[in-house]
Motif scaffolding. Structure first.
Motif, PDB file in Angstrom:
ATOM      1  N   CYS A 116      49.032  47.030  35.705  1.00  0.00           N
ATOM      2  CA  CYS A 116      48.486  46.114  34.570  1.00  0.00           C
ATOM      3  C   CYS A 116      49.137  46.454  33.150  1.00  0.00           C
ATOM      4  CB  CYS A 116      46.908  46.440  34.474  1.00  0.00           C
ATOM      5  SG  CYS A 116      46.141  45.488  33.180  1.00  0.00           S
ATOM      6  N   VAL A 124      47.602  45.757  40.572  1.00  0.00           N
ATOM      7  CA  VAL A 124      47.322  44.271  40.548  1.00  0.00           C
ATOM      8  C   VAL A 124      46.816  43.974  42.002  1.00  0.00           C
ATOM      9  CG1 VAL A 124      48.241  42.006  39.711  1.00  0.00           C
ATOM     10  CG2 VAL A 124      48.839  44.272  38.433  1.00  0.00           C
ATOM     11  N   TYR A 129      44.854  39.906  39.108  1.00  0.00           N
ATOM     12  CA  TYR A 129      43.996  40.458  38.442  1.00  0.00           C
ATOM     13  C   TYR A 129      44.303  42.065  38.357  1.00  0.00           C
ATOM     14  CZ  TYR A 129      41.879  36.061  37.265  1.00  0.00           C
ATOM     15  OH  TYR A 129      41.925  34.640  37.160  1.00  0.00           O
ATOM     16  N   CYS A 130      44.081  42.731  37.303  1.00  0.00           N
ATOM     17  CA  CYS A 130      44.088  44.229  37.361  1.00  0.00           C
ATOM     18  C   CYS A 130      42.902  44.759  38.255  1.00  0.00           C
ATOM     19  CB  CYS A 130      43.963  44.931  35.748  1.00  0.00           C
ATOM     20  SG  CYS A 130      43.913  46.721  35.960  1.00  0.00           S
ATOM     21  N   HIS A 135      41.862  42.453  33.791  1.00  0.00           N
ATOM     22  CA  HIS A 135      42.718  41.635  32.934  1.00  0.00           C
ATOM     23  C   HIS A 135      43.750  40.813  33.763  1.00  0.00           C
ATOM     24  CE1 HIS A 135      45.531  40.391  29.722  1.00  0.00           C
ATOM     25  NE2 HIS A 135      44.539  40.799  28.911  1.00  0.00           N
ATOM     26  N   GLN A 137      46.915  39.043  34.705  1.00  0.00           N
ATOM     27  CA  GLN A 137      48.187  39.462  34.596  1.00  0.00           C
ATOM     28  C   GLN A 137      49.182  38.018  34.153  1.00  0.00           C
ATOM     29  OE1 GLN A 137      49.089  43.107  34.600  1.00  0.00           O
ATOM     30  NE2 GLN A 137      46.897  42.499  34.518  1.00  0.00           N
TER      31      GLN A 137
END
Length: 417
Positions: A116, A124, A129-130, A135, A137
């Motif tokens: 991430c 990821v 997404y993380c 979060h 990406q």
């Protein structure tokens, strides 16, 4: 069925219609916000109880140590995170609500794949997404640049869209007589259509390949341009065929994009287009007039051509940007527009999507926006024009290519005269 106990009901979550952190729209099945990465299914943090006034000296009520808040709110989301080397974005110092803070006593586990860019801890997932902080990406297409001898192009997501649906392709080739040819293809995905990003990518790649192959065979530039636009149309149409359900019922919202292309061949350059992406001519001598080389396939252009409205009235109408020509399986008609030009002096051709020309619509405005040394610094000029669009609001994806004329590539190994 008996009602759920209070404890069970408290754990259920409903996806809100707007992200609580950045107010971007959300779909009913979204788990994370596509803009800021917030886990929108997590319950909101409990409100902090009001704390007593802090005694002098910063000690708590028992005099044992400094007073602390019950929780720390995340700082407001920046308007746009700084760019990374790969063209993505990196949120620095932003603590996302719902993220699990790292425990310094734990040995960090290194993910097997990508890490991430926000927290530097989580892997990821397949959706981008993380797995640690949620979060979103950066996508590879958020910001792209390419420079070849004699042409440069830049494409950017802009400030309002969650992805970049534009695409470009640039190339150089040699005609059978050794004359250099320099080309740029710029495509703008139709956001209301299905898979607009795939449509623009397919069209730009197919258009470039067809144009170069035809020129290298000795096909006249105008014929090569017309064939390139039709190849781009066929590539976008093929995307709809991939998605046809059993029974062969076609999509009612097939992938679609617009396309504009320019190629410089010796003392002439040729422009071709379908849709409302544009090409401009900007002479080196700024005392000479600049010119718009294309006519939009749009509602506003038709109103002006029919004499029903002035250009100012038509483009002020909310229907102005409704396109009447595009590449896609559901296009009513595909009519490539092709024109050749032979300027008397040097200059540059600017090929762009409406994400740029919305902020520099007239030829005079475009000439004022581009640097005076554009012919010798095409990449710098493309970046400058991108900055004009972002400074103006960046409401759309932005793609621009700059082609010096005459071509600045070498011929048979020697600099151009």
């Amino acid at each position: 069925m008996p009602p759920l106990p209070e404890s069970a009901r408290a754990t259920q979550s409903v996806t809100p219609s707007l992200c609580p952190n950045c107010a971007d729209p959300l779909d009913a099945d979204d788990r994370y916000c596509g803009s800021c990465g917030l886990d929108v299914t997590a319950p909101p943090p409990a409100a902090a109880a009001p704390s007593a006034p802090e005694p002098s000296g910063g000690a708590d009520a028992d005099g044992q140590g400094p007073a602390t808040d019950a929780f720390v709110l995340a700082p407001p989301k920046p308007a746009r995170a700084p760019a990374t080397d790969d063209g993505g974005t990196l949120a620095l110092g932003v603590v996302l609500p719902g993220a699990r803070p790292a425990d310094p006593r734990e040995e960090p586990q290194v993910p097997d794949g990508p890490v991430c860019v926000a927290c530097g801890l989580g892997g990821v997932d397949d959706d981008g997404y993380c797995e640690h902080c949620g979060h979103a990406q950066p996508r590879q297409r958020d910001h792209q640049e390419q420079e070849l001898e004699g042409v440069a192009a830049v494409s950017d997501r802009g400030l309002r869209h969650h992805r970049n649906e534009d695409a470009f392709a640039v190339a150089t080739a040699s005609l059978p007589d050794g004359t250099p040819a320099v080309a740029a293809v710029v495509c703008d995905g139709v956001s209301t259509a299905y898979r607009p990003d795939d449509a623009s990518a397919a069209a730009s790649a197919a258009g470039r390949a067809s144009l170069l192959a035809a020129l290298e065979r000795g096909t006249p530039a105008e014929d090569a341009m017309r064939a390139a636009l039709m190849s781009a149309f066929e590539a976008v149409t093929a995307l709809a065929a991939e998605e046809e359900p059993p029974g062969g019922v076609p999509h009612h919202n097939a992938p679609a994009c617009t396309c504009v292309s320019a190629v410089v061949t010796g003392p002439v350059f040729t422009v071709g287009w379908i849709g409302d992406s544009r090409a401009y001519w900007i002479p080196d001598d700024r005392t000479l007039p600049a010119a718009r080389l294309t006519e939009d396939d749009s509602w506003a252009a038709r109103m002006v051509a029919a004499g029903l409205m002035s250009e100012a009235e038509a483009y002020a109408d909310e229907r102005a940007h409704a396109i009447t020509g595009w590449l896609g399986a559901d296009a009513v008609e595909v009519d490539p527009h092709v024109a050749a030009f032979q300027p008397e002096g040097p200059g540059v051709i600017v090929v762009c999507t409406d994400g740029l020309w919305n902020y520099a619509e007239s030829p005079a405005e475009m000439a004022e926006a581009i640097p005076v040394d554009a012919r010798s610094r095409p990449l710098h000029s493309a970046r400058t024009l991108l900055g004009v669009a972002l400074d103006g609001g960046g409401h759309d994806n932005v793609t621009v290519a700059v082609l010096p004329f005459p071509a600045t590539v070498s011929r048979a190994g020697f600099p151009p005269a």
